[in-house]
Structure formats: structure tokens, C-alpha cells
Scaffold this motif. Structure first.
Motif, PDB file in Angstrom:
ATOM      1  N   GLU A 110      21.140   9.711  -6.177  1.00 19.07           N
ATOM      2  CA  GLU A 110      21.473   9.190  -7.504  1.00 19.07           C
ATOM      3  C   GLU A 110      21.097   7.729  -7.660  1.00 19.07           C
ATOM      4  OE1 GLU A 110      25.258   8.767  -5.004  1.00 19.07           O
ATOM      5  OE2 GLU A 110      23.643  10.245  -5.292  1.00 19.07           O
ATOM      6  N   LEU A 111      20.839   7.022  -6.562  1.00 16.45           N
ATOM      7  CA  LEU A 111      20.437   5.610  -6.633  1.00 16.45           C
ATOM      8  C   LEU A 111      18.934   5.438  -6.774  1.00 16.45           C
ATOM      9  CD1 LEU A 111      22.734   4.019  -3.895  1.00 16.45           C
ATOM     10  CD2 LEU A 111      23.186   4.349  -6.321  1.00 16.45           C
ATOM     11  N   GLY A 112      18.160   6.519  -6.651  1.00 15.65           N
ATOM     12  CA  GLY A 112      16.719   6.400  -6.685  1.00 15.65           C
ATOM     13  C   GLY A 112      16.166   6.046  -5.312  1.00 15.65           C
ATOM     14  N   PRO A 113      14.858   6.192  -5.106  1.00 12.74           N
ATOM     15  CA  PRO A 113      14.290   5.961  -3.767  1.00 12.74           C
ATOM     16  C   PRO A 113      14.446   4.534  -3.275  1.00 12.74           C
ATOM     17  CG  PRO A 113      12.559   6.251  -5.412  1.00 12.74           C
ATOM     18  CD  PRO A 113      13.852   6.607  -6.083  1.00 12.74           C
ATOM     19  N   VAL A 114      14.185   3.541  -4.127  1.00 16.67           N
ATOM     20  CA  VAL A 114      14.296   2.147  -3.716  1.00 16.67           C
ATOM     21  C   VAL A 114      15.756   1.736  -3.619  1.00 16.67           C
ATOM     22  CG1 VAL A 114      13.647  -0.233  -4.255  1.00 16.67           C
ATOM     23  CG2 VAL A 114      12.066   1.628  -4.761  1.00 16.67           C
ATOM     24  N   GLY A 115      16.567   2.136  -4.576  1.00 17.09           N
ATOM     25  CA  GLY A 115      17.981   1.785  -4.554  1.00 17.09           C
ATOM     26  C   GLY A 115      18.695   2.339  -3.335  1.00 17.09           C
ATOM     27  N   ASP A 116      18.326   3.547  -2.895  1.00 15.59           N
ATOM     28  CA  ASP A 116      18.954   4.130  -1.713  1.00 15.59           C
ATOM     29  C   ASP A 116      18.616   3.326  -0.465  1.00 15.59           C
ATOM     30  OD1 ASP A 116      20.271   6.629  -0.395  1.00 15.59           O
ATOM     31  OD2 ASP A 116      18.373   6.361   0.675  1.00 15.59           O
ATOM     32  N   ILE A 117      17.364   2.865  -0.356  1.00 12.94           N
ATOM     33  CA  ILE A 117      16.970   2.044   0.789  1.00 12.94           C
ATOM     34  C   ILE A 117      17.754   0.741   0.806  1.00 12.94           C
ATOM     35  CG2 ILE A 117      15.074   0.737   1.802  1.00 12.94           C
ATOM     36  CD1 ILE A 117      14.819   3.694   2.294  1.00 12.94           C
ATOM     37  N   LEU A 118      17.868   0.094  -0.356  1.00 20.23           N
ATOM     38  CA  LEU A 118      18.564  -1.185  -0.426  1.00 20.23           C
ATOM     39  C   LEU A 118      20.066  -1.029  -0.169  1.00 20.23           C
ATOM     40  CD1 LEU A 118      16.850  -2.779  -3.571  1.00 20.23           C
ATOM     41  CD2 LEU A 118      16.303  -3.162  -1.165  1.00 20.23           C
ATOM     42  N   LEU A 146       6.450  -1.573   1.249  1.00 17.56           N
ATOM     43  CA  LEU A 146       7.394  -2.027   0.218  1.00 17.56           C
ATOM     44  C   LEU A 146       8.741  -2.367   0.840  1.00 17.56           C
ATOM     45  CD1 LEU A 146       8.357  -2.432  -2.704  1.00 17.56           C
ATOM     46  CD2 LEU A 146       8.750   0.038  -2.827  1.00 17.56           C
ATOM     47  N   VAL A 147       9.231  -1.499   1.717  1.00 19.53           N
ATOM     48  CA  VAL A 147      10.524  -1.748   2.361  1.00 19.53           C
ATOM     49  C   VAL A 147      10.445  -2.991   3.237  1.00 19.53           C
ATOM     50  CG1 VAL A 147      12.215  -0.813   3.987  1.00 19.53           C
ATOM     51  CG2 VAL A 147      11.192   0.678   2.266  1.00 19.53           C
ATOM     52  N   ALA A 148       9.324  -3.172   3.921  1.00 17.40           N
ATOM     53  CA  ALA A 148       9.167  -4.351   4.781  1.00 17.40           C
ATOM     54  C   ALA A 148       9.180  -5.633   3.954  1.00 17.40           C
ATOM     55  CB  ALA A 148       7.869  -4.235   5.573  1.00 17.40           C
ATOM     56  N   GLU A 149       8.537  -5.637   2.811  1.00 17.22           N
ATOM     57  CA  GLU A 149       8.530  -6.822   1.957  1.00 17.22           C
ATOM     58  C   GLU A 149       9.932  -7.126   1.428  1.00 17.22           C
ATOM     59  OE1 GLU A 149       6.285  -8.941   1.457  1.00 17.22           O
ATOM     60  OE2 GLU A 149       4.420  -7.971   2.105  1.00 17.22           O
ATOM     61  N   LEU A 150      10.656  -6.078   1.043  1.00 17.85           N
ATOM     62  CA  LEU A 150      12.017  -6.298   0.541  1.00 17.85           C
ATOM     63  C   LEU A 150      12.948  -6.764   1.653  1.00 17.85           C
ATOM     64  CD1 LEU A 150      12.412  -3.178  -1.816  1.00 17.85           C
ATOM     65  CD2 LEU A 150      11.878  -5.527  -2.467  1.00 17.85           C
ATOM     66  N   ARG A 151      12.765  -6.217   2.856  1.00 22.01           N
ATOM     67  CA  ARG A 151      13.621  -6.615   3.964  1.00 22.01           C
ATOM     68  C   ARG A 151      13.412  -8.087   4.320  1.00 22.01           C
ATOM     69  NH1 ARG A 151      16.014  -3.010   7.279  1.00 22.01           N
ATOM     70  NH2 ARG A 151      14.497  -1.399   6.685  1.00 22.01           N
ATOM     71  N   ALA A 152      12.223  -8.576   4.113  1.00 26.49           N
ATOM     72  CA  ALA A 152      11.942  -9.980   4.426  1.00 26.49           C
ATOM     73  C   ALA A 152      12.652 -10.932   3.470  1.00 26.49           C
ATOM     74  CB  ALA A 152      10.429 -10.220   4.394  1.00 26.49           C
ATOM     75  N   LEU A 153      13.113 -10.424   2.321  1.00 26.68           N
ATOM     76  CA  LEU A 153      13.759 -11.274   1.322  1.00 26.68           C
ATOM     77  C   LEU A 153      15.276 -11.257   1.407  1.00 26.68           C
ATOM     78  CD1 LEU A 153      11.587 -10.242  -1.783  1.00 26.68           C
ATOM     79  CD2 LEU A 153      11.294 -12.253  -0.334  1.00 26.68           C
ATOM     80  N   THR A 173       6.287   4.536  -3.947  1.00 28.34           N
ATOM     81  CA  THR A 173       7.609   5.080  -3.615  1.00 28.34           C
ATOM     82  C   THR A 173       7.543   6.523  -3.150  1.00 28.34           C
ATOM     83  OG1 THR A 173       7.940   5.689  -5.946  1.00 28.34           O
ATOM     84  CG2 THR A 173       8.754   3.526  -5.236  1.00 28.34           C
ATOM     85  N   GLU A 174       6.340   7.040  -2.949  1.00 31.59           N
ATOM     86  CA  GLU A 174       6.206   8.418  -2.476  1.00 31.59           C
ATOM     87  C   GLU A 174       6.785   8.547  -1.072  1.00 31.59           C
ATOM     88  OE1 GLU A 174       2.287  10.244  -4.752  1.00 31.59           O
ATOM     89  OE2 GLU A 174       2.084   9.460  -2.727  1.00 31.59           O
ATOM     90  N   GLY A 175       7.558   9.571  -0.867  1.00 38.91           N
ATOM     91  CA  GLY A 175       8.125   9.850   0.440  1.00 38.91           C
ATOM     92  C   GLY A 175       9.419   9.135   0.745  1.00 38.91           C
ATOM     93  N   LEU A 176       9.809   8.141  -0.051  1.00 38.55           N
ATOM     94  CA  LEU A 176      11.033   7.410   0.237  1.00 38.55           C
ATOM     95  C   LEU A 176      12.280   8.256   0.001  1.00 38.55           C
ATOM     96  CD1 LEU A 176      10.329   3.824  -1.198  1.00 38.55           C
ATOM     97  CD2 LEU A 176      10.198   4.611   1.167  1.00 38.55           C
ATOM     98  N   GLY A 222       0.789  -1.222   0.000  1.00 42.66           N
ATOM     99  CA  GLY A 222       0.000   0.000   0.000  1.00 42.66           C
ATOM    100  C   GLY A 222       0.822   1.272   0.000  1.00 42.66           C
ATOM    101  N   ASP A 223       2.053   1.230   0.508  1.00 44.68           N
ATOM    102  CA  ASP A 223       2.874   2.432   0.555  1.00 44.68           C
ATOM    103  C   ASP A 223       4.350   2.037   0.616  1.00 44.68           C
ATOM    104  OD1 ASP A 223       3.202   1.518   3.144  1.00 44.68           O
ATOM    105  OD2 ASP A 223       1.828   2.982   4.003  1.00 44.68           O
TER     106      ASP A 223
END
Length: 824
Positions: A783-791, A745-752, A772-775, A740-741
Motif C-alpha cells: 500500500e506504500l508503493g515500491p519506493v515508499g516501502d523501501i524507505l 535508485l535505492v542506493a542514491e536515496l540511501r546516500a541521502l 521502479t521495476e522489480g522493487l 539505471g534501475d
């Protein structure tokens, strides 16, 4: 008194000779500087200057050059042929390859064409060859079949066609053709060394023994030179300036071996070529020796030698009397005073060109899969002539094999041929650039039938294992598993390294003698060699490149390399390195590399990947298979990441899973609300201006079109690689997560993170997803993008590596405002 006068006269003559030689050298250098802008090689400026000197009958120059080269002319070409032989590998002629096949075809077809024109060639009165002998006929055939590989290599480099399919094939085939024909001429000089002399018949019995002795000297040269090279390299480790005494000692040994061959009554120039072939072609000693010899030759010797040859263009007494001219005592009649034999120039040029075109074009069409125009261009490139042809023409003229008119015709043929060949190279470069312009440089638009090309940046040997795994996995994406990798050593240019630069050696024309830099490059090379050897295949070609620049300019070197190589992807390491405790720390790397990555992402002429290496990808679980998950949310960058994953899925050691992230009901409601709010704000603003309304409508239309493209692309990907197994025995895994937000998304990726060693995700420049709003509000590396920076953050994982992919933005490159106007 007489002694002092004689000394002053000799001193004056020497001063005059030195002055005249200086004028020739300076003029040749100035002409080359001007003509180089037209991509003309150095030999053309030398020939043009020599022809001009001959035209204006510079008698003082003629006397001066003949005085010097009359004494040393028989030895002056030996260093050139020795350096040519050192650069060649004789074993390549025995290995079946496309290069050798094209070379053999060109030599054979030229011999056939010369045989067909045997009658006009051997005509005693007006033919090309004056001496009615087999050596004259075969010598002409071998000379016309010869390709001037140094000239061709320089043209391919200057015109930037060395990395095209035609350019690579032409350079390789030209080297093989040059080696084969020069070797045949060398053997012929042994067989007919006493032709035309009184003891010709008595020497027939000695020829087998002579050839055996020469081959024995060549074998001895190979043993001695390799032992010598190993000894010198052990005394001069890489990263230190080569001792001048050691290099001089190697040159002295080479000269001694050449003397042994010439003592057997073999021509000293051909003996130098044979000894050069026996020398090891690889190694620091060979590269430095060749570079020093070529520097002296091109700067001083060859311009004077070509001027000497051109000033030898004058007629015999018989030709003068046949033309009805008179020859007074002490007066020389030059070639330019008599009718110019244009038919001989055209005839010799046509024979050589036709022979090369027929054989090389046929081999290119039938064996190498080239198009018709590309095959013709290949034949024309391999027809280029050079300094060796000038030497052969003079040697044949002095031996009485050809007439002076034929001598002049061959010289002018070489000049015209060299002048025209750059035009062919420019046409090939234009075709290559046009083909690049009309296709997107990226993985998604890569032609599977063509070779895949990558540019890989390396900070140090620690970057090699994971990047090498990616290279090996990606090579199955095209070109029947063939991969060309340009490994760029990214070295910062500091005051210390600038003071340690030595021109004339190494992979890139310079050697950095700083011990730290040299040790790093050595470790990188050893790691690359080990990874390529472990791959156990011959389809991965790695070329080392040095990017020695400041951090502000290093991106330019990488982008230029990618453009010249027409690469589909640039892979760069993240500027942070992992500490022993698992955290990512910029202090462990160098913060300047972040600036390089940012500029490459902005300016690269192809797709870009940034690798955050945490080391687990090539750990112990590689034997069971590397777990890779590609995250697909939407947008062009995610489509490029999915394409990269599809390339990797064909590798046996990669267990790949495609994760598609879709909006759940809550996210869909938020998306509809955002769209409604956007439309309402657009309606209110349209009362004030019509332009804002049209831009708002266009933005909504583009977002809707993007979603349709994403759905269609992923559906095709699922059909090929998930449902169909991708053409391999193992299928690709598939997961679908409804979130949903951004937090979910981060929680699902962290589980993997515990199940996969590598995450692949798009940078998401044009992604407008509510997921990806707010990430990016708390992003450390935008420069890595919102998802890439989190990972990539230390809070996410200490074991899973991340590859952030950005697709080449063609619209930005072509500066178009609508895809309807894209020239694709």
C-alpha cells in the motif's frame, strides 16, 4: 365519605392529565421523526401539533395544560434560557470578528426597518403593537432581530453545512446575534419591570440600584460557578462517569443564584439567562449540565409548553362582537373562528426578513468576501426563529403589549419561518457539493485563496509532534496561512470500550469512561494544545473528533469526516512504530491500523498521506531547520507530493530540496526496448483481435501523455520555487540523479538519509517507470508503493521519517474511461 370521593376525583383528574400529556409527547415525537427526514427542526413539529390542537378545539387538553402551566408557566422557560446562556461567551461580543460584525449589522438593520414602519406597527386599532410605549416598540425590534441559535446550529449540523464558509459564518453570527438581542431584552425587562402599574413612577428611582444589584449578582454568579465547576471537575476526573450528586449540586447552586436575581423583582427567565452567561461556557461540567437540561426540555417540557401557547390562541370579547358573533356564557371563541389576519403574518415576516437580509447580506458582501447568493443565504439563515420567539410572543400578549391577532400572527410567522429555513440550508449544501464535484479534492488543485483543511489521524500522543510540524508547515499553502485541522482520535471499539460508553457528553456526543482511552485522549489533547500554542498564531484551528469503531469500519469514519469537512488531505500514521533499536516493528503499534490505512487509500474522497515517523523530524535540528527532500520520479502521486513540498517550502524552519530522478542512458535503452517489445506484441495480437490493438495503443498514448504532463509540471515547479525562490527569502535546493534501475535508485536515496529528516515520495500507482521495476516483488507493504516501502523498511534508515502521498483519483470517483469526459 366526602373525603374519599374528593380523593377519587382528584386521582381521576391527575390520571387524565398524565394521559393527555403522554398523548401530546408521543404524538410530537412521532411527528418529529417523520418531519426530520425533511430536515425540519423539532420546534416545527411542536408548533404544528399545537396549531392542530387549537384548530380542533380540544377543550379537555386546554383545561389540563392551563391547569398545570398556569401555575408553573412563569418558570418553565428559565432552564432553557439558562442553558442558552451557558453555551454563550459574552467576551466574544467585544472581540472584533466577522461573526460579531455580521451579528451587529443584522441587529442594526432590523432596528432601522422596524423604525421605518413605525406608523403601521404602532397603529392603535389595527397595528402590531397594542401598547403605545417605547418598550413595546423596542421589544418587537429586538425579537425580530433575534436569531434562534440552537435551531440554526442543529440545522447546520443535519444539513452538513456547518463546515462550509457560509455555514460557519452563520452559526457564529447567529450565536452572537442571539446573545446580543436576548441580553437587550433582559436589560429591558429590568428597566420596564413595573411598566403599567401604579408604582411605575416610584420605581424609576430604584432602577439604577436594581441594575447595579443584578450586575453584582451576575458577577457573584461568575465567581461561584467557576469555583464550583473546578471543584466538581477535580472530584470527577476525565474518563470517569460524572457523579449524579455533584451535577445535582451544581444545578442547585445555579437555581439559587437565579432565585437571588428574581428576588430583586427581575423576571425569573431573564435572571436565568444572566446567570447562565456568568457560568463558564467551557468544561465538562457545563457541557454535561447543558446536555441534561436540553434532554429534559426537548423530551418533555417544550412540546407541552408550545401546545399551551397554541391553545391560548383565542379571541377577546371585543373581537368577537366586532365580527358579529355571539358569545354565550361558558363558550370560548377561538382564533380559527374569525377571519385570519394574513396581512399581519406577511407584514411581520417581511419586516424580520428584510431587516436581516439587508444588514447580514451587506456585511457578508463587504466584510467577509462572500458572493451575492451566498450573502443572501447568510441573511436568510440568520432570520431563523425558535422557542424564544414563542416565549416572547406569549409574554408580550399576557402583558398587554400586543393584541391576540398579533400574537397569532407571530406564532404563525415563527412556524412558516422555521419551515422555510431548511430549504435555504439545503440550497447551501447543494452549492457546496456542486462546487466540490467540479473541482478535484487535493493539494494540486487547491485554491490558494481559500482555507486549507486537513484530516489528521492520531493513534496516540506520540504521533502529535511530527504531524503537528507537518500541519504548521502546510498551512502556508493557502488561505493566507489559515488552516483547519480535524484531529481524529482513532480508538478501537472493543467489548471493554463499548461497555464504557456514556452518551450525552464530550466532543462527539459520547464520553468513553474507560480510563485507558480517556487518559490517551487527554494526553493527545495536551500535546495538540502545546503544539498550537508553540506555533504562536491564531490561524490554526483544531477540532477534536473521535473515531470509535472496529478496525473494519474505522476507515468509514475518517472518510466521512474528510467528505463533510471538504478536506484536501488526510494524514495518517503508519501502522508500525519504531523500537528503541531503530527498527520498525508492527508489534509496537497495532496491525489493525494497516487495514484502516489500506481502506482509506482506496476510498478517501481526497488525497492521502501516510507518515512513517522515526522521530528525528522534530529533534534537536529543528532550530536550525528541518531537512526535507521530495523525490520526483513521475506520475500523479509524485506531482501531489511535489505540491505538498511546495506548500512546506514557505515555512521558515523547513529546508527543502527537490530531487528529480531521471533515466540514464542504460535505463533509456531499456525503456525503448520495452516499448518496442510492447508494440510488436500488440501487432501480433492485433491479427487475432482489433480490441487488444486499440488498448495497447491507448496505453502507450497514456504513458506518453503522462510523461509530457510530468515534464511540464516539474518545469513550472522549478520556475516558481527553485529558480524564483518561491516568493521567500530562502531558495529551494535542487538535485538531479541519473539512475539505471531500482538498485541504483535505492542506493542514491540511501546516500541521502543522513542529510534529511523527512523524505516525501508519491505512492506511484500509475507510474510506469523502468526505474521502479522489480522493487515491489519483495515489498512488505504494497500500500506504500515500491519506493515508499523501501524507505519505510528497517533496512533503509533509523533516523529519516517518510511521508508517502497519494493523489485523489478523480477518474475512479467519476468512473470515466477517458480524461476527455472528465467534468472538470
Amino acid at each position: 365519605m366526602d373525603c374519599s370521593m374528593t380523593s377519587s376525583i382528584l386521582s381521576a383528574n391527575y390520571n387524565t392529565i398524565l394521559f393527555e400529556f403522554g398523548v401530546i409527547l408521543v404524538t410530537s415525537k412521532m411527528m418529529y421523526a417523520v418531519l426530520r427526514k425533511l430536515y425540519q427542526p423539532r420546534i416545527f413539529s411542536d408548533l404544528l401539533l399545537g396549531i392542530v390542537l387549537a384548530q380542533f378545539r380540544v377543550l379537555s387538553l386546554t383545561n389540563a395544560i392551563n391547569l398545570v402551566f398556569g401555575k408553573i408557566g412563569a418558570f418553565v422557560f428559565a432552564p432553557y434560557l439558562f442553558a442558552l446562556g451557558v453555551e454563550m461567551d459574552p467576551s466574544s461580543l467585544l472581540l472584533p470578528s466577522a461573526d460579531s460584525a455580521v451579528a451587529y449589522a443584522g441587529v442594526f438593520s432590523t432596528a432601522v426597518v422596524v423604525t421605518l414602519f413605525h406608523t403601521p406597527i404602532m397603529r392603535s386599532a389595527s397595528g402590531i403593537v397594542q401598547e403605545q410605549s417605547l418598550r413595546g416598540f423596542l421589544g418587537l425590534a429586538a425579537a425580530l432581530a433575534n436569531t434562534a441559535s440552537p435551531v440554526l446550529t442543529r440545522l447546520a449540523t443535519d444539513l452538513k453545512i456547518a463546515k462550509t464558509a457560509v455555514g460557519r459564518l452563520a452559526v457564529g453570527a447567529g450565536l452572537a446575534s442571539d446573545m446580543l438581542t436576548t441580553l437587550l431584552i433582559s436589560l429591558g425587562s429590568m428597566v420596564w419591570r413595573d411598566a403599567g402599574t401604579e408604582d411605575d413612577s416610584s420605581s424609576l428611582l430604584a432602577r439604577p440600584a436594581l441594575m447595579a444589584a443584578v450586575l453584582a449578582v451576575a458577577g457573584l454568579s461568575g465567581l461561584v460557578s467557576r469555583a464550583m465547576a473546578e471543584w466538581v471537575e477535580s472530584r470527577n476526573p476525565s474518563g470517569r462517569r460524572m457523579r449524579g450528586f455533584d451535577l445535582s449540586l451544581v444545578a442547585l447552586v445555579a437555581a439559587t443564584l437565579c432565585w437571588f436575581s428574581s428576588a430583586l423583582r427581575l423576571d425569573v427567565n431573564m435572571a436565568a439567562f444572566m446567570v447562565g452567561l456568568a457560568f463558564p461556557s467551557e468544561g465538562r461540567v457545563s457541557r454535561l449540565l447543558v446536555s441534561k437540561i436540553n434532554l429534559v426540555l426537548t423530551s418533555f417540557v417544550l412540546p407541552l409548553y408550545v401546545a399551551h401557547v397554541c391553545l391560548s390562541l383565542r379571541q377577546t370579547t371585543d373581537d368577537v362582537e366586532a365580527a358579529g358573533l355571539t358569545r354565550d356564557q361558558g363558550f370560548r371563541v377561538y382564533v380559527m373562528d374569525l377571519p385570519f389576519p394574513w396581512w399581519k403574518v406577511i407584514f411581520v415576516t417581511a419586516m424580520g426578513t428584510l431587516g436581516k437580509l439587508v444588514g447580514c447580506a451587506a456585511a457578508g458582501l463587504l466584510l467577509c468576501g462572500l458572493g451575492f447568493l451566498e450573502a443572501l443565504a447568510l441573511g436568510l439563515l440568520l432570520n431563523v426563529k425558535g422557542y424564544f420567539h414563542v416565549y416572547c410572543a406569549l409574554a408580550a400578549f399576557e402583558a398587554g403589549i400586543i393584541t391576540d391577532k398579533s400574537f397569532m400572527a407571530i406564532i404563525f410567522m415563527v412556524a412558516l419561518n422555521v419551515a422555510a429555513t431548511p430549504m435555504v440550508g439545503m440550497a447551501i449544501a447543494s452549492w457546496a457539493r456542486r462546487s466540490v464535484q467540479w473541482r478535484l479534492m487535493g493539494l494540486q488543485h487547491h485554491d490558494p485563496a481559500t482555507e486549507l483543511r486537513l484530516v489528521v489521524g492520531l493513534h496516540g500522543p506520540q504521533d502529535v509532534p511530527t504531524l503537528a510540524l507537518l500541519m504548521e508547515a502546510l498551512r502556508w499553502g493557502g488561505g493566507n496561512g489559515e488552516l483547519a485541522v480535524y484531529a481524529v482520535d482513532m480508538v478501537q471499539l472493543t467489548d471493554q470500550t463499548a461497555a464504557a460508553i456514556f452518551k450525552g457528553g464530550g466532543f462527539d456526543g459520547v464520553t468513553v469512561v474507560d480510563e485507558e482511552v480517556a487518559e490517551t485522549r487527554k494526553l493527545i489533547g495536551e500535546a495538540l494544545d502545546a503544539q498550537v500554542a508553540a506555533a504562536a498564531n491564531n490561524k490554526v484551528r483544531v477540532r477534536r473528533v473521535l473515531a470509535l469503531s472496529s478496525f473494519q469500519d474505522m476507515h468509514s469514519d475518517i472518510c466521512i469526516c474528510a467528505e463533510d469537512a471538504m478536506a484536501a488531505l488526510v494524514l495518517l500514521p503508519f501502522h508500525k512504530r519504531q523500537r528503541p533499536d531503530g527498527a520498525m516493528d508492527a508489534g509496537a503499534g497495532h496491525f489493525g491500523f494497516r487495514l484502516v490505512n489500506q481502506k482509506v487509500l482506496q476510498l478517501a474522497p481526497c488525497s492521502v498521506g501516510i507518515l512513517v515517523d522515526r522521530g528525528r523530524v522534530v529533534g534537536g535540528e529543528q532550530q536550525q531547520g528541518v531537512g526535507v527532500v521530495v523525490v520526483f520520479i513521475g506520475g500523479a502521486d509524485d506531482r501531489e507530493a511535489l505540491t505538498l513540498a511546495s506548500f512546506m517550502s514557505k515555512h521558515n524552519s523547513v529546508r527543502l530540496t527537490a530531487l528529480r530522478v531521471v533515466q540514464n542512458a542504460t535505463a533509456q535503452a531499456r525503456s525503448r526496448a520495452r516499448t518496442s517489445l510492447f508494440e510488436s506484441s500488440s501487432t501480433k495480437s492485433s491479427r487475432n483481435t482489433q480490441a487488444s490493438s486499440s488498448s495497447s495503443t491507448s496505453a502507450l498514448a497514456q504513458e506518453e501523455a503522462q510523461m509530457q504532463v510530468d515534464d511540464k509540471f516539474f518545469a513550472e515547479f522549478y520556475r516558481k520555487h527553485v529558480a524564483g525562490g518561491g516568493g521567500s527569502n530562502k531558495g529551494m535546493g535542487y538535485m538531479e540523479k541519473h539512475v539505471g534501475d531500482g538498485a541504483e535508485l535505492v542506493a542514491e536515496l540511501r546516500a541521502l538519509q543522513g542529510d534529511y529528516g523527512l523524505f516525501i515520495v508519491g505512492r506511484g500507482r500509475d507510474r510506469r517507470s523502468v526505474l521502479t521495476e522489480g522493487l515491489d516483488e519483495w515489498a512488505e507493504c504494497l500500500e506504500l508503493g515500491p519506493v515508499g516501502d523501501i524507505l519505510a523498511s528497517s533496512d533503509f534508515s533509523s533516523t529519516a521519517s517518510v511521508l508517502i502521498v497519494q493523489q485523489y483519483d478523480a477518474k475512479k470517483h467519476y468512473k470515466v474511461i477517458d480524461e476527455e469526459f472528465m467534468p472538470l
